[in-house]
Design an enzyme around this catalytic site. Structure first.
Site, short mmCIF file in Angstrom:
data_model
loop_
_atom_site.label_atom_id
_atom_site.label_comp_id
_atom_site.label_asym_id
_atom_site.label_seq_id
_atom_site.Cartn_x
_atom_site.Cartn_y
_atom_site.Cartn_z
N GLU A 187 38.28 47.70 42.39
CA GLU A 187 37.39 46.77 41.68
C GLU A 187 38.08 45.42 41.54
OE1 GLU A 187 36.62 48.59 37.92
OE2 GLU A 187 35.37 50.16 38.79
N LYS A 207 39.75 42.54 39.68
CA LYS A 207 40.42 42.44 38.39
C LYS A 207 40.07 41.06 37.83
CE LYS A 207 44.87 42.89 36.05
NZ LYS A 207 44.57 41.90 35.03
N ARG A 239 39.60 41.93 27.29
CA ARG A 239 38.97 43.24 27.22
C ARG A 239 38.08 43.35 25.99
NH1 ARG A 239 42.14 48.12 29.38
NH2 ARG A 239 40.55 49.74 29.38
N ARG A 255 41.21 44.72 22.47
CA ARG A 255 42.13 45.83 22.66
C ARG A 255 43.10 45.97 21.50
NH1 ARG A 255 45.50 44.58 27.98
NH2 ARG A 255 47.32 45.42 26.97
N GLU A 289 35.32 43.55 30.73
CA GLU A 289 36.15 42.36 30.73
C GLU A 289 35.19 41.18 30.53
OE1 GLU A 289 39.35 42.54 30.76
OE2 GLU A 289 40.18 40.66 31.50
N PHE A 346 33.19 47.91 33.32
CA PHE A 346 33.88 48.75 34.30
C PHE A 346 34.07 50.20 33.87
CE2 PHE A 346 37.21 46.29 32.09
CZ PHE A 346 37.96 47.33 31.54
N ARG A 397 48.99 54.61 29.16
CA ARG A 397 49.20 53.85 30.39
C ARG A 397 49.51 54.85 31.49
NH1 ARG A 397 50.17 48.41 31.04
NH2 ARG A 397 50.69 48.05 28.87
N LYS A 405 46.85 48.28 38.48
CA LYS A 405 46.47 46.90 38.80
C LYS A 405 47.34 46.40 39.93
CE LYS A 405 49.41 45.58 34.95
NZ LYS A 405 49.46 45.50 33.50
P1 AMP Z 1 46.92 43.47 32.55
O1 AMP Z 1 46.26 42.64 31.54
O2 AMP Z 1 47.66 42.68 33.59
O3 AMP Z 1 47.73 44.59 31.95
O4 AMP Z 1 45.76 44.21 33.39
C1 AMP Z 1 44.89 45.13 32.83
C2 AMP Z 1 43.66 44.45 32.25
O5 AMP Z 1 42.82 43.91 33.27
C3 AMP Z 1 42.75 45.39 31.51
O6 AMP Z 1 43.22 45.65 30.23
C4 AMP Z 1 41.44 44.63 31.51
O7 AMP Z 1 41.40 43.78 30.39
C5 AMP Z 1 41.52 43.74 32.75
N1 AMP Z 1 40.52 44.07 33.81
C6 AMP Z 1 39.88 43.15 34.55
N2 AMP Z 1 39.05 43.72 35.43
C7 AMP Z 1 39.15 45.06 35.26
C8 AMP Z 1 38.54 46.19 35.90
N3 AMP Z 1 37.67 46.06 36.91
N4 AMP Z 1 38.91 47.42 35.47
C9 AMP Z 1 39.80 47.57 34.45
N5 AMP Z 1 40.39 46.54 33.83
C10 AMP Z 1 40.08 45.29 34.22
#
Ligand code: AMP
Length: 564
Positions: free
Chosen positions: A253, A255, A260, A276, A306, A347, A423, A429
């Protein structure tokens, strides 16, 4: 229970840095606190469950007033003492100790009464608030011993300094309620307790259920309207590693670069939105509330999304920073909604028409989403997704996501359940590595020359798995001198000043509340910081008002990155 009993535990906890000893001390105490599960809040220096955002709203100034009144002294005397100790709790202890005879002691303070008094504070507002708050605190101080005063003040200011993180509390609950025979049992019960906490964000509820047996603990379920911890995603370095972790075929998907939102609709149709860090932001986002009401066709649900900001004129996505202003906004909501609209990218779904979907596979959860989410351009849509087992197709999708201005990709295991708070590698990601960590600010220093008056250098910390904080460096670049150019020293100084807990010359310690993304060039081993590591060329990339101290990077993750 008398508050003094809890104080003994605080003092014992503060006297050791060893996790195992802390767990033992806490376990011993919990056995005695079986009839008062809410005491676990106080153990962590809190007075509401973690999902509840109410705070005492008590400033240092107000505490100084209250101490002065309690010991019949002038505020200047309290300030003098504060300058010596750098800790208002300690100052209260000393002053009350000195003036003991002069103070009229009331009834011995109980934990119940303490909780009741603390819980009155957030509700007070309007005229006469300060006086009423002061009188509540004075009453507490005059019914406690000097050492009790120390902890009363520290609790009020949100800095207990005894070091009991959620990992220790979890382990102590396990010991107290299940008395595990070996490490395996310990781990098993630990996971069950953790999972109950992640669904409820309420240690008192977890403790009281655990006391009544395993079945009751395991039957904890989601309840729309009460926030849950979101599932988190570790990093994969590329598509190949992503496939290795989540299996083939996998869902990929976009990102999205927003923040969130867990959007809840309860059985009565009430919609609430949580970040979150479990802050309720429903009021700040009437647009998201409306999209969820009109475009998600279900009686009740909890969806994971998101929210991405966009420029309404050019219809172009904006980076997180710009829309993050909306998270804390209390006024001009409608104006903000027009100027900085958001689009919801849905998502995941974990609750649907009265039923938890935590144990359903992602594939099934996505199918439900596809049925119930009605897309509306620039308002709400499903996260763009492909399902593939081909590296080439995934690579192509990755390039497309980056070309579309998104951060990267998420790869998800189609046959994985949803684990709140964890986690686990059910999804990962993948993004071009910008070398960034989310860290929390624990201290700061005033600048000199034309920067005098501003806090311009920030001590930043990561955490260990038990939630103990460890410093990884000082950051003083990335901020602007002029507010119109972006995140400025003035803005940061104003935010930090609200959470100062002690001052020493030009240096201040602050409550660990402000999470920042810190960019860096590389990581070095360093004896200068308690983590044993230092970030080289660190720079503040952005504030993360949507994240809390439990979201920051762990020492293990830093170590892993350093050893790459
Ligand atoms: P990070 O903030 O780098 O830890 O990446 C994870 C975050 O990406 C999640 O907590 C979401 O807020 C965001 N996110 C964006 N798009 C998506 C998606 N398609 N699925 C899950 N999380 C997503």
């Amino acid at each position: 229970m008398f508050y003094s009993k809890l104080i003994d535990v605080y003092e014992r906890l503060a006297a050791t840095t060893k996790g195992l000893e802390k767990t033992e001390i806490t376990d011993e105490f919990l056995v005695k606190a079986r009839n008062e599960p809410e005491i676990v809040y106080l153990l962590q220096g809190k007075f509401f469950p973690d999902y509840d955002e109410r705070e005492s709203g008590v400033s240092e100034q107000l505490v100084i007033k209250a101490i002065a009144k309690a010991v019949a002294a002038g505020a200047d005397e309290v300030v003098r003492e504060f300058k010596k100790t750098g800790d208002l709790g300690k100052s209260a202890e000393i002053l009350i100790g000195k003036k003991r005879q002069a103070v009229l002691f009331g009834k011995k303070l109980t934990t119940q009464k303490f909780l009741e008094s603390l819980r009155k504070l957030p509700g007070l507002n309007g005229k006469g608030t300060v006086e009423r708050k002061v009188s509540i605190i004075v009453e507490l101080l005059t019914s406690g011993s000097p050492v009790e005063a120390k902890y009363i003040i520290r609790t009020l200011l949100g800095d207990l300094k005894v070091g009991i993180g959620s990992g220790i509390l979890r382990d102590a609950i396990v010991e107290c309620c299940f008395e595990p025979k070996d490490l395996d049992e310990k781990r098993k019960y630990g996971e069950i307790v953790q999972s109950a906490y992640d669904k409820t964000a309420d240690f008192a509820e977890v403790f009281s259920r655990a006391l009544s047996g395993l079945k009751n603990l395991e039957s904890v379920d989601l309840s729309p309207g009460r926030p849950v911890k979101v599932m988190l995603y570790p990093k994969a370095k590329d598509i190949k590693e992503a496939f290795e972790i989540v299996g083939k075929p996998a869902a990929f998907e976009y990102k999205y670069d927003g923040f969130r939102m867990m959007i809840n609709k309860d059985e009565n149709g009430k919609i609430s939105i949580f970040t979150r860090r479990l802050d309720n932001v429903s009021k700040q986002f009437p647009d998201a509330v409306a999209y969820a009401r009109e475009n998600v066709k279900a009686e009740s649900f909890i969806i994971d999304c998101e929210a991405v900001g966009y420029n309404p004129l050019e219809k172009k996505y904006l980076p997180f920073e710009s829309v993050s202003q909306r998270i804390k906004r209390k006024y001009d909501i409608e104006k903000m909604e027009k100027e900085l609209p958001i689009e919801l990218n849905v998502f995941d779904i974990i609750y649907f028409n009265g039923r938890s979907l935590l144990n359903e596979f992602f594939l099934e959860r996505r199918k439900i989403l596809e049925k119930i989410v009605k897309t509306a351009a620039w308002k709400i849509k499903l996260a763009q997704q492909i399902v593939t087992d081909s590296d080439a197709a995934a690579e192509k999708f990755y390039s497309q996501a980056l070309r579309d201005g998104q951060e990267g990709l998420m790869a998800k295991n189609l046959n994985a359940i949803y684990k709140p708070g964890a986690r686990v590698g059910y999804g990962v990601k993948i993004k071009p590595d910008p070398n960034e960590f989310d860290l929390v600010i624990v201290g700061a220093e005033y600048g000199t020359g034309k920067r005098a008056g501003w806090l311009t250098s920030y001590d930043v910390s990561c955490r260990d798995k038990d939630g103990n904080l460890m410093e990884v460096g000082k950051v003083s670049t990335g901020l602007k001198e002029k507010p119109e150019e972006g995140l400025s020293f003035v803005e940061m100084t104003n935010e930090l000043k609200k959470i100062i807990v002690s001052e020493d010359g030009k240096h201040v310690n602050v409550k660990p509340k402000i999470v920042v993304s810190i960019g860096y060039q590389n990581i070095q081993k360093s004896p200068s910081y308690s983590s044993g590591y230092a970030l080289r060329f660190p720079r503040v990339a952005r504030l993360r008002p949507d994240r809390s101290v439990s979201d920051i990077v762990t020492i293990d993750e830093i170590r892993k990155e350093a050893e790459k």
